[in-house]
Design a protein around this motif. Sequence first.
Motif, PDB file in Angstrom:
ATOM      1  N   VAL A  82       6.388  -9.066  -7.255  1.00  0.00           N
ATOM      2  CA  VAL A  82       6.709  -7.671  -6.930  1.00  0.00           C
ATOM      3  C   VAL A  82       6.279  -6.778  -8.100  1.00  0.00           C
ATOM      4  O   VAL A  82       5.643  -5.733  -7.914  1.00  0.00           O
ATOM      5  N   LEU A  83       6.605  -7.237  -9.292  1.00  0.00           N
ATOM      6  CA  LEU A  83       6.281  -6.473 -10.503  1.00  0.00           C
ATOM      7  C   LEU A  83       4.777  -6.224 -10.625  1.00  0.00           C
ATOM      8  O   LEU A  83       4.331  -5.090 -10.785  1.00  0.00           O
ATOM      9  N   THR A  84       4.001  -7.298 -10.529  1.00  0.00           N
ATOM     10  CA  THR A  84       2.566  -7.162 -10.793  1.00  0.00           C
ATOM     11  C   THR A  84       1.820  -6.534  -9.608  1.00  0.00           C
ATOM     12  O   THR A  84       1.052  -5.591  -9.789  1.00  0.00           O
ATOM     13  N   VAL A  85       2.085  -7.042  -8.410  1.00  0.00           N
ATOM     14  CA  VAL A  85       1.299  -6.615  -7.244  1.00  0.00           C
ATOM     15  C   VAL A  85       1.708  -5.221  -6.757  1.00  0.00           C
ATOM     16  O   VAL A  85       0.862  -4.393  -6.419  1.00  0.00           O
ATOM     17  N   ALA A  86       3.016  -4.952  -6.763  1.00  0.00           N
ATOM     18  CA  ALA A  86       3.468  -3.667  -6.227  1.00  0.00           C
ATOM     19  C   ALA A  86       3.537  -2.589  -7.307  1.00  0.00           C
ATOM     20  O   ALA A  86       3.019  -1.495  -7.120  1.00  0.00           O
ATOM     21  N   LEU A  87       4.149  -2.904  -8.450  1.00  0.00           N
ATOM     22  CA  LEU A  87       4.392  -1.856  -9.439  1.00  0.00           C
ATOM     23  C   LEU A  87       3.241  -1.677 -10.435  1.00  0.00           C
ATOM     24  O   LEU A  87       2.686  -0.583 -10.557  1.00  0.00           O
ATOM     25  N   VAL A  88       2.874  -2.741 -11.144  1.00  0.00           N
ATOM     26  CA  VAL A  88       1.847  -2.590 -12.183  1.00  0.00           C
ATOM     27  C   VAL A  88       0.510  -2.155 -11.567  1.00  0.00           C
ATOM     28  O   VAL A  88      -0.159  -1.264 -12.087  1.00  0.00           O
ATOM     29  N   ALA A  89       0.148  -2.757 -10.442  1.00  0.00           N
ATOM     30  CA  ALA A  89      -1.125  -2.383  -9.792  1.00  0.00           C
ATOM     31  C   ALA A  89      -1.087  -0.925  -9.337  1.00  0.00           C
ATOM     32  O   ALA A  89      -2.086  -0.210  -9.421  1.00  0.00           O
TER      33      ALA A  89
ATOM     34  N   ALA B 170       0.843  -1.199   0.000  1.00  0.00           N
ATOM     35  CA  ALA B 170       0.000   0.000   0.000  1.00  0.00           C
ATOM     36  C   ALA B 170       0.880   1.251   0.000  1.00  0.00           C
ATOM     37  O   ALA B 170       0.632   2.221  -0.724  1.00  0.00           O
ATOM     38  N   GLN B 171       1.941   1.192   0.795  1.00  0.00           N
ATOM     39  CA  GLN B 171       2.899   2.308   0.843  1.00  0.00           C
ATOM     40  C   GLN B 171       3.549   2.523  -0.528  1.00  0.00           C
ATOM     41  O   GLN B 171       3.746   3.651  -0.974  1.00  0.00           O
ATOM     42  N   MET B 172       3.873   1.407  -1.196  1.00  0.00           N
ATOM     43  CA  MET B 172       4.498   1.514  -2.520  1.00  0.00           C
ATOM     44  C   MET B 172       3.556   2.135  -3.538  1.00  0.00           C
ATOM     45  O   MET B 172       3.980   2.923  -4.385  1.00  0.00           O
ATOM     46  N   HIS B 173       2.270   1.773  -3.451  1.00  0.00           N
ATOM     47  CA  HIS B 173       1.301   2.385  -4.358  1.00  0.00           C
ATOM     48  C   HIS B 173       1.263   3.898  -4.142  1.00  0.00           C
ATOM     49  O   HIS B 173       1.235   4.675  -5.096  1.00  0.00           O
ATOM     50  N   ASP B 174       1.305   4.305  -2.872  1.00  0.00           N
ATOM     51  CA  ASP B 174       1.328   5.744  -2.556  1.00  0.00           C
ATOM     52  C   ASP B 174       2.616   6.383  -3.072  1.00  0.00           C
ATOM     53  O   ASP B 174       2.601   7.476  -3.639  1.00  0.00           O
TER      54      ASP B 174
END
Length: 210
Positions: A36-43, A5-9
């Motif tokens: 990491v790629l899909t869940v943290a970055l792409v999303a 969630a922090q990464m999305h922010d």
Amino acid sequence: EELVAQMHDDLYDGLKEEIEEATQILLARDWAPYKVLTVALVAGMKVVGDDFRDGILFVPEVLLAANAMKAGMAILKPLLAETGAPKVGKMVIGTVKGDIHDIGKNLVSMMMEGAGFEVVDLGINNPVENYIETAEKEDADIIGMSALLTTTMPYMKVVIDTLVAEGKRDKYIVLVGGAPLNEEFGKAIGADAYCRDAAVAVETAKQFMA
Ligand code: B1M
């Protein structure tokens, strides 16, 4: 996961160093690079895209988010490419003329390399000559094209029509992708396949090479 969630922010705020650090932390927690790629970055980029569309974010902010995303991808790239698989085919890929979006294309390149394909990346804003001359010179199996704008996607047909006119269409598997495309468009322009995402691009390429 709180860190995600922090990464999305952080992606939203274009915080490159924070994204790099968090990417490393997830890897250290034994997250698979693809996760990491899909869940943290792409999303996270999806949220940026939605707010860009809705006029909440503007080009400068989106550019910062894109740079942060690329920094995370740069850490993942060697890990995704590290399969040591025998080379299964060669692809020339680029974003079409008039279009400078390259995150999706870069992701496809990374995943294709990870699956054992050799990839020649033409970058962005490619006229038809770049695709055809490079494919010929490199003796490629696949020509991949990316477009993110409704105004640039018709250019894919220019490339395919030129291949036909030069009698080269049957030498190559032509794969196309990008957010505004769909199956029907791929068929209409005479591509071999439309690829919804990078994973589908890999699967489709493998099927054609088999
Ligand atoms: Co642009 N932009 N942008 N942008 N941008 C979009 C595409 C847009 C949908 C935003 C919106 O309004 N919601 C909109 C297009 C509207 C339309 O055409 N209908 C848009 C616009 C309008 C513009 C400008 C015109 C804005 C302006 O200047 N007023 C301008 C155009 C510049 C140009 O190209 N000439 C512009 C500029 C930019 C930035 C420079 C700020 C930046 C790009 C930075 C960069 O790429 N280095 C940017 C970004 C980041 C986006 C969004 C937010 C995100 C795109 C992205 O990277 N997604 C985007 C919104 C959106 O798509 N929702 C938007 C993440 C990426 C992983 O997904 O690229 O879809 P994607 O790739 C996927 C699949 O599509 C597929 O696999 C990938 C991975 O799973 N795929 C392939 C992609 N290519 C493939 C090729 C293949 C196979 C699969 O070949 C085999």
